[in-house]
Write a protein that holds these residues in place. Sequence first.
Motif, PDB file in Angstrom:
ATOM      1  N   PHE A  12      49.739  33.387  14.036  1.00 41.69           N
ATOM      2  CA  PHE A  12      48.836  32.247  14.114  1.00 41.69           C
ATOM      3  C   PHE A  12      48.570  31.758  12.702  1.00 41.69           C
ATOM      4  CE2 PHE A  12      44.592  30.535  13.573  1.00 41.69           C
ATOM      5  CZ  PHE A  12      44.593  29.520  14.508  1.00 41.69           C
ATOM      6  N   SER A  13      48.661  30.451  12.510  1.00 40.60           N
ATOM      7  CA  SER A  13      48.268  29.893  11.217  1.00 40.60           C
ATOM      8  C   SER A  13      47.810  28.453  11.401  1.00 40.60           C
ATOM      9  CB  SER A  13      49.406  29.969  10.197  1.00 40.60           C
ATOM     10  OG  SER A  13      50.497  29.178  10.601  1.00 40.60           O
ATOM     11  N   ILE A  14      46.900  28.076  10.528  1.00 44.30           N
ATOM     12  CA  ILE A  14      46.402  26.706  10.499  1.00 44.30           C
ATOM     13  C   ILE A  14      47.295  25.929   9.537  1.00 44.30           C
ATOM     14  CG2 ILE A  14      44.456  25.213   9.908  1.00 44.30           C
ATOM     15  CD1 ILE A  14      42.639  27.706  10.377  1.00 44.30           C
ATOM     16  N   GLN A  15      47.934  24.890  10.049  1.00 43.16           N
ATOM     17  CA  GLN A  15      48.795  24.060   9.209  1.00 43.16           C
ATOM     18  C   GLN A  15      48.013  22.924   8.547  1.00 43.16           C
ATOM     19  OE1 GLN A  15      52.088  24.922   8.682  1.00 43.16           O
ATOM     20  NE2 GLN A  15      51.442  26.714   9.847  1.00 43.16           N
ATOM     21  N   LYS A  16      47.083  22.337   9.318  1.00 43.34           N
ATOM     22  CA  LYS A  16      46.338  21.180   8.815  1.00 43.34           C
ATOM     23  C   LYS A  16      45.113  20.971   9.682  1.00 43.34           C
ATOM     24  CE  LYS A  16      47.174  17.631   6.178  1.00 43.34           C
ATOM     25  NZ  LYS A  16      46.915  17.707   4.758  1.00 43.34           N
ATOM     26  N   ILE A  17      43.989  20.622   9.074  1.00 45.94           N
ATOM     27  CA  ILE A  17      42.788  20.211   9.798  1.00 45.94           C
ATOM     28  C   ILE A  17      42.422  18.831   9.276  1.00 45.94           C
ATOM     29  CG2 ILE A  17      40.326  20.643  10.145  1.00 45.94           C
ATOM     30  CD1 ILE A  17      40.957  23.608  10.173  1.00 45.94           C
ATOM     31  N   GLY A  83      43.519  19.506  14.548  1.00 49.30           N
ATOM     32  CA  GLY A  83      44.213  20.460  13.698  1.00 49.30           C
ATOM     33  C   GLY A  83      45.607  20.692  14.228  1.00 49.30           C
ATOM     34  N   ILE A  84      46.485  21.056  13.322  1.00 48.41           N
ATOM     35  CA  ILE A  84      47.834  21.464  13.708  1.00 48.41           C
ATOM     36  C   ILE A  84      47.896  22.972  13.484  1.00 48.41           C
ATOM     37  CG2 ILE A  84      50.305  21.282  13.234  1.00 48.41           C
ATOM     38  CD1 ILE A  84      49.765  18.403  12.283  1.00 48.41           C
ATOM     39  N   ILE A 106      37.558  26.806  15.832  1.00 48.03           N
ATOM     40  CA  ILE A 106      37.825  26.578  14.412  1.00 48.03           C
ATOM     41  C   ILE A 106      37.476  25.145  14.026  1.00 48.03           C
ATOM     42  CG2 ILE A 106      39.700  26.353  12.702  1.00 48.03           C
ATOM     43  CD1 ILE A 106      41.031  28.774  14.152  1.00 48.03           C
ATOM     44  N   LEU A 107      37.744  24.189  14.906  1.00 47.12           N
ATOM     45  CA  LEU A 107      37.533  22.769  14.609  1.00 47.12           C
ATOM     46  C   LEU A 107      36.068  22.340  14.665  1.00 47.12           C
ATOM     47  CD1 LEU A 107      40.523  21.314  16.658  1.00 47.12           C
ATOM     48  CD2 LEU A 107      40.389  21.593  14.167  1.00 47.12           C
TER      49      LEU A 107
END
Length: 155
Positions: A12-17, A83-84, A106-107
């Motif tokens: 799992f990773s956050i690419q962009k918010i 988010g992506i 998270i958002l």
Amino acid sequence: MTEATDAIEKQFSIQKIYTKDMSFETPNSPKVFTEKWEPTVDFNLGTNVLPLENSMYEVALAVTITVKNGDATAYLVEVNQAGIFSLGGFTNEEMGPMVGSFCPNILFPYAREAISDLVTKGGFPQMLLAPVNFDALYSQHLQQAQQAPGSDAIN
């Protein structure tokens, strides 16, 4: 075959918010600022998931708040925070809670901050949104989805 499935590592990773869309309206200004402030708040929340390529998903959290003072709308604020997220190695059963609860969780702080800023800049008292239990909302959504196919009469 089970060993091979277990060997797949979950990632799992956050690419962009980012803020996808936002609006703020005060349809009854300046009159609303001259009246006694006794607001009522209507809070609506929704999510949208868009699968992208390479195990990535856009998750968008839509927050709409309508505040009325008496019968008149004092303000309406809408924030679509997105988010992506990269999600790899999760089963179909695990993906639902990830995109339906974990990612919106998270958002939400980003949406909450944007709403607070918009409301304050609009000249109104600060709007502090309480935390949201996305796990409970997701469970409720699943229960409603299970009941819906059996009967349209259940409310």
